[in-house]
Design a protein around this motif. Structure first.
Motif, short mmCIF file in Angstrom:
data_model
loop_
_atom_site.label_atom_id
_atom_site.label_comp_id
_atom_site.label_asym_id
_atom_site.label_seq_id
_atom_site.Cartn_x
_atom_site.Cartn_y
_atom_site.Cartn_z
N TYR A 1 45.91 -19.21 -68.33
CA TYR A 1 44.91 -18.37 -68.56
C TYR A 1 45.29 -17.43 -68.72
O TYR A 1 44.45 -16.11 -67.43
N ARG A 2 46.43 -16.59 -68.70
CA ARG A 2 46.64 -15.24 -67.60
C ARG A 2 46.51 -14.03 -68.08
O ARG A 2 46.78 -14.31 -69.36
N TYR A 3 46.41 -12.93 -67.97
CA TYR A 3 46.07 -11.22 -69.23
C TYR A 3 47.30 -10.50 -68.43
O TYR A 3 47.04 -10.77 -67.26
N LYS A 4 47.55 -9.70 -69.58
CA LYS A 4 48.10 -8.75 -69.21
C LYS A 4 48.46 -7.43 -69.86
O LYS A 4 48.38 -7.43 -71.06
N HIS A 5 47.95 -6.88 -68.98
CA HIS A 5 46.88 -5.40 -70.02
C HIS A 5 48.58 -4.26 -70.46
O HIS A 5 49.59 -4.72 -69.23
#
Length: 175
Positions: free
Chosen positions: A143-147
């Protein structure tokens, strides 16, 4: 080289699947043709390319460099076939292109996103809900986020809204 991922999403966030019951919206296709002409190229997966090819012939892409990313396709007349996203970008850089337009399908989009090879996102949100669909993913394992930063929101007509984002650590470029 600036890389732009161009995709159509459904109103409930799935990667839009086109077919006889849900053809692509004309407004989104017109935008794609304009962007492909401006960039002078587009990158696509083999299955999506075969779907685009229709009855054959160059059609509106006669003067555009088309790169097909496929691990299984042999030579395809009139297009460059490569095995990886990096090879696609290297090929277009070698041809002198300043921008690469990544146009489809979901596996190609996810491959470029997962490898951090996308600078800008263009999402055309179509006025349709889809019961089942594919998702755009930046990481299939974690679960990675990229803004992202919204650059523009434009109604294209026919109920299609275009959202344009720059990914974090990229420089916003305005048209």
């Amino acid at each position: 080289m600036k890389t732009i991922l161009w995709a159509t999403l459904t109103a409930n966030g799935n990667y839009a699947q086109s077919g006889p019951e849900n053809p692509p919206k004309k407004e989104a296709l017109d935008d794609f043709f304009t962007r492909a002409k401006t960039a002078g190229n587009f990158i696509v997966g083999r299955r999506t390319f075969e779907g685009m090819r229709g009855n054959g012939g160059p059609g509106p892409f006669a003067d555009i460099d088309i790169v097909v990313v496929s691990s299984s396709a042999g030579d395809i007349p009139g297009v460059q076939v490569v095995r990886t996203p990096e090879e696609a970008l290297d090929y277009l850089k070698g041809k002198g292109h300043q921008t690469a337009l990544i146009s489809g399908g979901a596996d190609i989009h996810n491959s470029f996103l997962g490898q951090g090879l996308v600078d800008e996102l263009i999402f055309n949100v179509a006025p349709v809900l889809e019961g089942r669909g594919l998702n755009l993913l930046i990481d299939k394992e974690n679960y990675r986020y990229k803004h992202v930063q919204l650059l523009d929101c434009t109604p294209l007509g026919g109920g299609v809204v275009q959202l344009r984002y720059v990914l974090e650590n990229s420089s916003p470029v305005h048209n």
